[in-house]
Design a protein around this motif. Structure first.
Motif, PDB file in Angstrom:
ATOM      1  N   TRP A 185       0.853  -1.189   0.000  1.00 23.70           N
ATOM      2  CA  TRP A 185       0.000   0.000   0.000  1.00 23.70           C
ATOM      3  C   TRP A 185       0.886   1.236   0.000  1.00 23.70           C
ATOM      4  O   TRP A 185       1.738   1.410   0.884  1.00 23.70           O
ATOM      5  CB  TRP A 185      -0.877   0.029   1.240  1.00 23.70           C
ATOM      6  CG  TRP A 185      -2.140  -0.756   1.136  1.00 23.70           C
ATOM      7  CD1 TRP A 185      -2.444  -1.729   0.241  1.00 23.70           C
ATOM      8  CD2 TRP A 185      -3.280  -0.639   2.006  1.00 23.70           C
ATOM      9  NE1 TRP A 185      -3.691  -2.222   0.479  1.00 23.70           N
ATOM     10  CE2 TRP A 185      -4.237  -1.582   1.554  1.00 23.70           C
ATOM     11  CE3 TRP A 185      -3.574   0.154   3.106  1.00 23.70           C
ATOM     12  CZ2 TRP A 185      -5.474  -1.732   2.180  1.00 23.70           C
ATOM     13  CZ3 TRP A 185      -4.806  -0.002   3.730  1.00 23.70           C
ATOM     14  CH2 TRP A 185      -5.747  -0.924   3.268  1.00 23.70           C
ATOM     15  N   GLY A 187       0.749   4.991   0.709  1.00 26.20           N
ATOM     16  CA  GLY A 187      -0.143   5.874   1.448  1.00 26.20           C
ATOM     17  C   GLY A 187       0.383   7.287   1.561  1.00 26.20           C
ATOM     18  O   GLY A 187       1.596   7.503   1.631  1.00 26.20           O
ATOM     19  N   TYR A 201     -13.762   2.074   0.040  1.00 26.49           N
ATOM     20  CA  TYR A 201     -12.888   0.990  -0.397  1.00 26.49           C
ATOM     21  C   TYR A 201     -13.183   0.741  -1.873  1.00 26.49           C
ATOM     22  O   TYR A 201     -14.312   0.369  -2.220  1.00 26.49           O
ATOM     23  CB  TYR A 201     -13.161  -0.286   0.393  1.00 26.49           C
ATOM     24  CG  TYR A 201     -12.764  -0.247   1.846  1.00 26.49           C
ATOM     25  CD1 TYR A 201     -11.611  -0.892   2.284  1.00 26.49           C
ATOM     26  CD2 TYR A 201     -13.550   0.409   2.797  1.00 26.49           C
ATOM     27  CE1 TYR A 201     -11.244  -0.886   3.621  1.00 26.49           C
ATOM     28  CE2 TYR A 201     -13.201   0.421   4.136  1.00 26.49           C
ATOM     29  CZ  TYR A 201     -12.044  -0.224   4.543  1.00 26.49           C
ATOM     30  OH  TYR A 201     -11.682  -0.208   5.870  1.00 26.49           O
ATOM     31  N   TYR A 222      -4.767   5.675   0.142  1.00 23.99           N
ATOM     32  CA  TYR A 222      -3.888   4.559  -0.177  1.00 23.99           C
ATOM     33  C   TYR A 222      -4.133   4.070  -1.596  1.00 23.99           C
ATOM     34  O   TYR A 222      -5.260   4.102  -2.103  1.00 23.99           O
ATOM     35  CB  TYR A 222      -4.143   3.376   0.759  1.00 23.99           C
ATOM     36  CG  TYR A 222      -3.847   3.622   2.215  1.00 23.99           C
ATOM     37  CD1 TYR A 222      -2.566   3.463   2.729  1.00 23.99           C
ATOM     38  CD2 TYR A 222      -4.869   3.983   3.081  1.00 23.99           C
ATOM     39  CE1 TYR A 222      -2.306   3.661   4.079  1.00 23.99           C
ATOM     40  CE2 TYR A 222      -4.623   4.178   4.437  1.00 23.99           C
ATOM     41  CZ  TYR A 222      -3.337   4.020   4.926  1.00 23.99           C
ATOM     42  OH  TYR A 222      -3.094   4.217   6.259  1.00 23.99           O
ATOM     43  N   GLN A 224      -3.002   0.516  -3.970  1.00 22.52           N
ATOM     44  CA  GLN A 224      -2.279  -0.742  -4.147  1.00 22.52           C
ATOM     45  C   GLN A 224      -1.154  -0.511  -5.138  1.00 22.52           C
ATOM     46  O   GLN A 224      -1.324   0.147  -6.160  1.00 22.52           O
ATOM     47  CB  GLN A 224      -3.231  -1.812  -4.686  1.00 22.52           C
ATOM     48  CG  GLN A 224      -2.547  -3.132  -5.012  1.00 22.52           C
ATOM     49  CD  GLN A 224      -3.480  -4.112  -5.700  1.00 22.52           C
ATOM     50  OE1 GLN A 224      -4.700  -3.918  -5.720  1.00 22.52           O
ATOM     51  NE2 GLN A 224      -2.918  -5.169  -6.270  1.00 22.52           N
ATOM     52  N   CYS A 225       0.032  -1.048  -4.821  1.00 26.06           N
ATOM     53  CA  CYS A 225       1.166  -0.883  -5.722  1.00 26.06           C
ATOM     54  C   CYS A 225       2.055  -2.123  -5.667  1.00 26.06           C
ATOM     55  O   CYS A 225       2.021  -2.875  -4.689  1.00 26.06           O
ATOM     56  CB  CYS A 225       1.979   0.361  -5.352  1.00 26.06           C
ATOM     57  SG  CYS A 225       2.838   0.251  -3.769  1.00 26.06           S
ATOM     58  N   LEU A 268       2.188  -5.958   2.797  1.00 25.69           N
ATOM     59  CA  LEU A 268       1.046  -6.577   3.458  1.00 25.69           C
ATOM     60  C   LEU A 268       1.369  -8.022   3.803  1.00 25.69           C
ATOM     61  O   LEU A 268       1.929  -8.753   2.978  1.00 25.69           O
ATOM     62  CB  LEU A 268      -0.199  -6.538   2.563  1.00 25.69           C
ATOM     63  CG  LEU A 268      -1.098  -5.291   2.670  1.00 25.69           C
ATOM     64  CD1 LEU A 268      -0.338  -4.043   2.270  1.00 25.69           C
ATOM     65  CD2 LEU A 268      -2.353  -5.455   1.815  1.00 25.69           C
ATOM     66  N   THR A 294      -6.528  -3.949   5.374  1.00 23.50           N
ATOM     67  CA  THR A 294      -7.788  -3.849   4.654  1.00 23.50           C
ATOM     68  C   THR A 294      -8.995  -3.944   5.578  1.00 23.50           C
ATOM     69  O   THR A 294      -9.997  -3.262   5.377  1.00 23.50           O
ATOM     70  CB  THR A 294      -7.881  -4.949   3.579  1.00 23.50           C
ATOM     71  OG1 THR A 294      -6.598  -5.198   3.020  1.00 23.50           O
ATOM     72  CG2 THR A 294      -8.841  -4.551   2.483  1.00 23.50           C
ATOM     73  N   THR A 347      -8.980  -8.443   1.796  1.00 16.35           N
ATOM     74  CA  THR A 347      -7.840  -8.196   0.915  1.00 16.35           C
ATOM     75  C   THR A 347      -8.004  -8.946  -0.405  1.00 16.35           C
ATOM     76  O   THR A 347      -7.774  -8.391  -1.486  1.00 16.35           O
ATOM     77  CB  THR A 347      -6.539  -8.626   1.606  1.00 16.35           C
ATOM     78  OG1 THR A 347      -6.406  -7.917   2.843  1.00 16.35           O
ATOM     79  CG2 THR A 347      -5.328  -8.349   0.739  1.00 16.35           C
ATOM     80  N   HIS A 351      -8.473  -6.474  -3.900  1.00 21.64           N
ATOM     81  CA  HIS A 351      -7.235  -6.213  -4.626  1.00 21.64           C
ATOM     82  C   HIS A 351      -7.158  -7.010  -5.927  1.00 21.64           C
ATOM     83  O   HIS A 351      -7.780  -8.066  -6.066  1.00 21.64           O
ATOM     84  CB  HIS A 351      -6.019  -6.561  -3.764  1.00 21.64           C
ATOM     85  CG  HIS A 351      -5.828  -5.652  -2.595  1.00 21.64           C
ATOM     86  ND1 HIS A 351      -6.646  -5.687  -1.492  1.00 21.64           N
ATOM     87  CD2 HIS A 351      -4.916  -4.674  -2.358  1.00 21.64           C
ATOM     88  CE1 HIS A 351      -6.242  -4.769  -0.612  1.00 21.64           C
ATOM     89  NE2 HIS A 351      -5.200  -4.148  -1.120  1.00 21.64           N
TER      90      HIS A 351
END
Length: 390
Positions: A185, A187, A201, A222, A224-225, A268, A294, A347, A351
């Motif tokens: 994440w 952020g 979300y 945040y 996702q990466c 994560l 999450t 999660t 994702h």
């Protein structure tokens, strides 16, 4: 020096346990390897379950939280370009969550501890645990170049994933369960009004996004990466542009931007160590379990551990009963695994995983559609999100 309970770690779990013990007249000393300023400079999550709020009130540390925190009755799951609101209060009989930053929780507990005169030793290096397999444990540490020893009846290991407490346990006495997720994440914190009055979300083909807040004027976002992303490759402009792409149009158009004052990438993982008791040593919070953020469970799981351990210690010193201490690990792990499951499920559902095929993607979309159109499924989500009973 001697105390009844030595607490290693002055994060929220250690401070909350210490404050509850002090209120109950049980002597305790907290040790931490870093400074107070360093601890207050850490940025963490801020969604509190009702049980956590009640514990802070019991510790007489909840006044500012109630004055400045943001009670939330719901949140949104955004997918297919739309918001799908989960009405927490309606689905759970009036239960809600409190949005209040972990740093603020820590500050409030520190202030209460200092006002009560309880001892916290910061910058305590080379912390080592001794004799916790016996009835006479102790903790040694260095402070200002001098080695000190703290004798105690019990040790509470509240010093996180990388702390000394779990590392002191012989490897053959503990079992580790772990799952590493193939993304992180990214952020940012920025002093702008949140894009929505509740958390959003977002599930999007480009990846997950979360719109959160710390106050009505401070937002936490945040993305996702990939795990190999570098902070220096993410300018503020790039972050805001990517966030807009992952949000429904009405949120993207309403998004306010400003220079970020904190930016980080967090990996994560799901992690559980069993058991959580080793003689007179008890693991608490991140020392025993980690969940992906999450499901907003990390701080709340630590608080539930504190609930079980405090009750056990109070019974030991006040009622001369060890029943609560003997069942601490069993009760704490039973609740922890339910939160681990919920966090893993959230999660997995929200994702985009590397290598996901068309079939897997359709399953994810069907899951989201069922979740938001079935009252039974929405209720299960809501009751986990507000927190299962202790």
């Amino acid at each position: 020096m001697r105390t009844q309970v030595a607490i290693i770690g002055s994060g929220p779990s250690g401070l909350l346990l210490g404050q509850l013990l002090s209120e109950a007249g049980i002597d305790n000393v907290i040790l931490d390897r870093v400074s107070k300023e360093y601890i207050l400079g850490r940025v963490r999550a801020g969604v509190l379950e009702e049980g956590t709020v009640e514990l802070l009130d019991k510790a007489k540390a909840g006044a500012r939280m109630h004055a400045e925190g943001l009670p939330h009755d719901g949140f949104s799951l955004a997918f297919d370009g739309r918001d799908h609101r989960i009405d927490l209060a309606k689905l759970t009989g009036g239960k809600r969550v409190m949005v209040y930053g972990q740093t603020e929780v820590t500050r409030d507990l520190m202030d209460c501890r200092e006002a009560g005169g309880a001892l916290t030793i910061y910058d305590a290096s080379k912390v080592q645990l001794h004799g916790f397999e016996t009835a006479s444990p102790s903790v040694s540490y260095e402070k200002d170049g001098t080695t000190h020893r703290l004798d105690c009846d019990f040790i509470a290991g509240c010093d996180g994933f990388h702390g000394a407490s779990r590392k002191a346990v012989p490897p053959d006495a503990i079992k580790i369960f772990e799952k590493i997720y193939p993304f992180g994440w990214l952020g940012v914190l920025a002093d702008v009004a949140p894009v929505s009055h509740e958390l959003v979300y977002a599930n999007h083909p480009r990846g997950f996004a979360l719109c959160s807040m710390r106050s009505e004027t401070r937002s936490r976002y945040y993305l996702q990466c990939p795990l190999d992303e570098k902070i220096e490759d993410w300018s503020d402009d790039r972050f805001w542009d990517e966030l807009r792409r992952r949000l429904p149009v009405h949120h993207a158009q309403a998004l306010l931007t400003a220079p970020s004052f904190e930016k980080s990438i967090a990996p994560l993982r799901s992690f559980v160590a069993e058991p959580m008791r080793f003689g007179t040593l008890f693991l608490v919070g991140d020392a025993a379990h980690i969940v992906p953020p999450t499901g907003a469970k990390g701080l709340n799981l630590a608080a539930s551990d504190v609930h079980y351990l405090f009750n056990g210690l109070r019974e030991h010193f006040s009622d001369h009963s060890d029943a609560g201490l003997d069942t601490y690990s069993e009760k704490a792990l039973a609740r922890a695994w339910k939160a681990v499951r919920f966090s893993w499920w959230m999660t997995t559902m929200m994702h985009r995983f590397p290598g996901t095929g068309d079939f897997d993607q359709k399953i994810q979309e069907a899951e989201l559609d069922y979740l938001t159109h079935s009252q039974a499924a929405s209720t299960a989500l809501a009751e986990n999100y507000v927190g299962l009973p202790y």
